[in-house]
Write an enzyme that holds these catalytic residues in place. Structure first.
Site, PDB file in Angstrom:
ATOM      1  N   LYS A 200       0.871  -1.172   0.000  1.00  0.00           N
ATOM      2  CA  LYS A 200       0.000   0.000   0.000  1.00  0.00           C
ATOM      3  C   LYS A 200       0.914   1.230   0.000  1.00  0.00           C
ATOM      4  O   LYS A 200       1.898   1.276   0.751  1.00  0.00           O
ATOM      5  CB  LYS A 200      -0.858  -0.016   1.275  1.00  0.00           C
ATOM      6  CG  LYS A 200      -1.756   1.177   1.440  1.00  0.00           C
ATOM      7  CD  LYS A 200      -3.065   0.963   0.752  1.00  0.00           C
ATOM      8  CE  LYS A 200      -3.934   2.211   0.770  1.00  0.00           C
ATOM      9  NZ  LYS A 200      -4.989   2.105  -0.261  1.00  0.00           N
ATOM     10  N   LYS A 237      20.472  10.332   1.227  1.00  0.00           N
ATOM     11  CA  LYS A 237      20.215  11.242   2.337  1.00  0.00           C
ATOM     12  C   LYS A 237      21.164  12.440   2.273  1.00  0.00           C
ATOM     13  O   LYS A 237      22.298  12.307   1.812  1.00  0.00           O
ATOM     14  CB  LYS A 237      20.432  10.497   3.659  1.00  0.00           C
ATOM     15  CG  LYS A 237      19.489   9.302   3.808  1.00  0.00           C
ATOM     16  CD  LYS A 237      19.932   8.340   4.878  1.00  0.00           C
ATOM     17  CE  LYS A 237      19.029   7.104   4.879  1.00  0.00           C
ATOM     18  NZ  LYS A 237      19.555   6.025   5.729  1.00  0.00           N
ATOM     19  N   ASN A 289      19.217  -2.602   7.873  1.00  0.00           N
ATOM     20  CA  ASN A 289      20.575  -2.485   7.336  1.00  0.00           C
ATOM     21  C   ASN A 289      21.540  -3.149   8.303  1.00  0.00           C
ATOM     22  O   ASN A 289      21.579  -2.808   9.483  1.00  0.00           O
ATOM     23  CB  ASN A 289      20.950  -1.020   7.138  1.00  0.00           C
ATOM     24  CG  ASN A 289      20.005  -0.338   6.180  1.00  0.00           C
ATOM     25  OD1 ASN A 289      19.599  -0.939   5.182  1.00  0.00           O
ATOM     26  ND2 ASN A 289      19.616   0.877   6.479  1.00  0.00           N
ATOM     27  N   ARG A 291      24.772  -3.056   8.730  1.00  0.00           N
ATOM     28  CA  ARG A 291      26.092  -2.429   8.663  1.00  0.00           C
ATOM     29  C   ARG A 291      26.109  -1.188   9.550  1.00  0.00           C
ATOM     30  O   ARG A 291      25.068  -0.765  10.038  1.00  0.00           O
ATOM     31  CB  ARG A 291      26.346  -1.985   7.219  1.00  0.00           C
ATOM     32  CG  ARG A 291      25.258  -1.019   6.750  1.00  0.00           C
ATOM     33  CD  ARG A 291      25.566  -0.297   5.464  1.00  0.00           C
ATOM     34  NE  ARG A 291      24.652   0.811   5.244  1.00  0.00           N
ATOM     35  CZ  ARG A 291      23.473   0.721   4.644  1.00  0.00           C
ATOM     36  NH1 ARG A 291      23.048  -0.419   4.170  1.00  0.00           N
ATOM     37  NH2 ARG A 291      22.717   1.803   4.516  1.00  0.00           N
ATOM     38  N   VAL A 294      26.244   5.552   7.297  1.00  0.00           N
ATOM     39  CA  VAL A 294      26.902   6.852   7.091  1.00  0.00           C
ATOM     40  C   VAL A 294      26.560   7.809   8.235  1.00  0.00           C
ATOM     41  O   VAL A 294      27.431   8.478   8.785  1.00  0.00           O
ATOM     42  CB  VAL A 294      26.472   7.475   5.735  1.00  0.00           C
ATOM     43  CG1 VAL A 294      27.073   8.873   5.571  1.00  0.00           C
ATOM     44  CG2 VAL A 294      26.848   6.575   4.568  1.00  0.00           C
TER      45      VAL A 294
HETATM   46  C1  MV4 Z   1       7.465   3.454   0.563  1.00  0.00           C
HETATM   47  C2  MV4 Z   1       6.901   4.748   0.470  1.00  0.00           C
HETATM   48  C3  MV4 Z   1       5.540   4.868   0.638  1.00  0.00           C
HETATM   49  N1  MV4 Z   1       4.797   3.782   0.871  1.00  0.00           N
HETATM   50  N2  MV4 Z   1       6.670   2.416   0.825  1.00  0.00           N
HETATM   51  C4  MV4 Z   1      11.848   4.642  -0.964  1.00  0.00           C
HETATM   52  C5  MV4 Z   1      13.120   3.895  -0.910  1.00  0.00           C
HETATM   53  C6  MV4 Z   1      12.789   2.562  -0.403  1.00  0.00           C
HETATM   54  N3  MV4 Z   1      13.777   2.155   0.549  1.00  0.00           N
HETATM   55  C7  MV4 Z   1      11.429   2.658   0.190  1.00  0.00           C
HETATM   56  N4  MV4 Z   1      10.897   3.932  -0.176  1.00  0.00           N
HETATM   57  C8  MV4 Z   1       9.599   4.253   0.072  1.00  0.00           C
HETATM   58  N5  MV4 Z   1       8.779   3.244   0.386  1.00  0.00           N
HETATM   59  C9  MV4 Z   1       5.365   2.585   0.965  1.00  0.00           C
HETATM   60  N6  MV4 Z   1       4.586   1.512   1.192  1.00  0.00           N
HETATM   61  C10 MV4 Z   1       7.761   5.806   0.213  1.00  0.00           C
HETATM   62  C11 MV4 Z   1       9.122   5.572   0.003  1.00  0.00           C
HETATM   63  C12 MV4 Z   1       9.938   6.710  -0.280  1.00  0.00           C
HETATM   64  C13 MV4 Z   1      10.980   7.075   0.588  1.00  0.00           C
HETATM   65  C14 MV4 Z   1      11.260   6.361   1.732  1.00  0.00           C
HETATM   66  C15 MV4 Z   1      12.287   6.740   2.575  1.00  0.00           C
HETATM   67  C16 MV4 Z   1      13.021   7.863   2.270  1.00  0.00           C
HETATM   68  C17 MV4 Z   1      12.774   8.583   1.121  1.00  0.00           C
HETATM   69  C18 MV4 Z   1      11.748   8.197   0.276  1.00  0.00           C
HETATM   70  C19 MV4 Z   1      11.490   8.966  -0.852  1.00  0.00           C
HETATM   71  C20 MV4 Z   1      10.462   8.585  -1.692  1.00  0.00           C
HETATM   72  C21 MV4 Z   1       9.701   7.456  -1.413  1.00  0.00           C
END
Ligand code: MV4
Length: 455
Positions: A200, A237, A289, A291, A294
């Protein structure tokens, strides 16, 4: 304790690990590529050996050369840092097959957490809240069934992924088939593993992650959380902070308890991070993670611990020397990543020679770096030049110190992210601590619109 440790990394984290080893009275062996022969991590280590040419697959990922170097130089352990081989279960296994302690969790845990769908299933079984979703989707038909059950909008994610590769937002059923095909193709091309699953889509989530440490005697401790929602469109980041602002006491302690419980149930050892998406009053496990990360210095400054030293102590079989009640957070810390990138050009990385380098200093300021005036930034590696960390008794004090520190920073020879970090710190969203993962991409397009209007 070990007498000698090989540092299987470069850049600021190799310098950081070298310091932790010397603090513990442990001698160090650096490895380096031909492009890094004049690097700070090579100069600071007790011994250093070239393992290959500049391109990463031929040096920092060359397992045979690295393990041979560790054995020939008499090391008892290998610290992988982050990136490169840090989350490669096969590398961890090969180290232990050769009698080298790998500074990280067990290979089976690295492998389980490296597969995002598996990690999610394990956490769900351990009673951790996960985003409503599916297991691996074997076909477009299975994807359609899952989406109907979950409800649009949904998100397709690559199980081998993390960091956004192979991710697709799907708003309507008409778009599902095409998105499933392209997510699968991108995952296959990026990871040689095209398997995807569905979640979702959470709206405006925050990225909050919990730091944990576990030893070989079953003790697991947390060191609070970090907010890492300020990310580039590429999911990298740029600004991180500890603690996360505007988190209710209830949600915060639930996150900490959940992280510790999850680690106990998977037999987690060494340093690790559980990533959660926080949406309103709910937190959902996203990834783990395996590890050192950073952004670990913000946690170190708030908790007064040295996570890298703890990692090495744990790998050498020592017990964690304190209990959860001994860990009390103090104040607030912010980290800004100074990258060799052109923020005005989509954060394109830049290589070059640094003609001038001035870093900030003073109370509450820490700089983790490997560069100096005259440093050559090669084109092969990630663009991180330095991490500036500011600590203060309050969040406002930490922000003020960081702004001052960024203004003191001078780097010439490449573009850097110093100015964009200042812009982020000045936004009302950051100031109020009310930002989510969408804020930096928006800031970027806002700035682009302004530039375009100016011509
Ligand atoms: C999501 C989300 C919204 N809903 N999952 C982006 C990287 C990946 N590790 C998981 N991410 C996301 N997963 C659901 N179900 C939004 C993101 C996301 C995001 C998450 C963490 C940090 C930055 C982000 C930037 C865009 C989207």
């Amino acid at each position: 304790m070990f007498s000698k440790v090989l540092i299987a990394n470069r850049g600021e984290i190799a310098v950081r690990i070298n310091r932790a080893c010397h603090d513990l009275g442990v001698r160090t062996v650096a490895i380096y590529s031909q492009a890094d022969k004049d690097s700070m991590h090579v100069r600071e280590a007790d011994e250093a050996y070239c393992v290959g040419p500049g391109p990463v697959p031929r040096s920092y990922l060359d397992i045979a050369n690295i393990v041979s170097t560790a054995l020939a130089s008499g090391c008892q352990a290998v610290h992988p840092g982050y990136g490169f081989l840090a989350e490669n279960a096969r590398f961890a296994e090969i180290c232990s097959d050769h009698g080298l302690a790998f500074v990280g969790p067990k290979p089976s845990v690295i492998a389980a957490m490296g597969d995002k769908a598996t990690a999610k299933r394990i956490m769900k079984e351990a009673g951790v809240a996960t985003t409503p979703g599916s297991d691996i989707l074997e076909s477009a038909q299975k994807a359609r069934d899952a989406a109907k059950r979950i409800g649009y909008p949904v998100l397709l994610k690559a199980t081998a992924g993390g960091g956004g590769k192979g991710m697709r937002v799907v708003e309507r059923s008409e778009d599902l088939e095409r998105a499933f095909a392209s997510a699968t193709a991108e995952a296959e091309a990026s990871f040689k593993d095209g398997r995807v699953y569905m979640e979702k889509l959470l709206l405006q989530p925050r990225h909050v992650e919990v730091q944990v440490l576990g030893d070989d005697f079953g003790t697991v401790l947390h060191m609070g959380e970090r907010d890492c929602s300020m990310q580039k469109p590429s999911h990298q980041k740029l600004v991180e902070e500890a603690p996360a602002p505007n988190l209710s006491a209830k949600l915060r302690s639930a996150l900490h308890d959940t992280a510790v419980r999850a680690c106990r149930s998977v037999g987690y050892t060494n340093a690790g991070t559980l990533e959660f998406l926080v949406s309103g009053d709910h937190a959902y496990f996203m990834e783990m993670n395996t590890r050192i990360q950073v952004e670990h210095p913000v946690t170190e400054m708030v908790y007064g611990v040295d996570l890298v030293k703890e990692q090495i102590r744990i790998a050498s079989g020592e017990r964690l020397g304190y209990a959860q009640k001994d860990l009390q957070p103090r104040g607030h810390a912010i980290e800004c990543r100074i990258n060799a990138e052109d923020a005005r050009n989509g954060f394109a990385p830049e290589a070059g020679t640094l003609s001038r380098v001035v870093f900030p200093d003073g109370p509450g300021i820490r700089v983790d770096t490997h560069v100096y005036a005259g440093s050559v930034v090669p084109p092969y590696y990630d663009s991180l030049l330095a991490k500036i960390v500011a600590h203060g008794e309050t969040r406002d004090a930490a922000i003020a110190r960081m702004e001052s520190a960024l203004r003191e920073t001078e780097i010439a020879g490449v573009h850097t992210t110093v100015d964009v970090c200042l812009e982020i710190l000045a936004t009302p969203e950051f100031r109020q601590g009310r930002y989510d993962v969408g804020v930096l991409p928006k800031l970027d397009s806002r700035a682009a619109a302004v530039r375009q209007a100016r011509g």
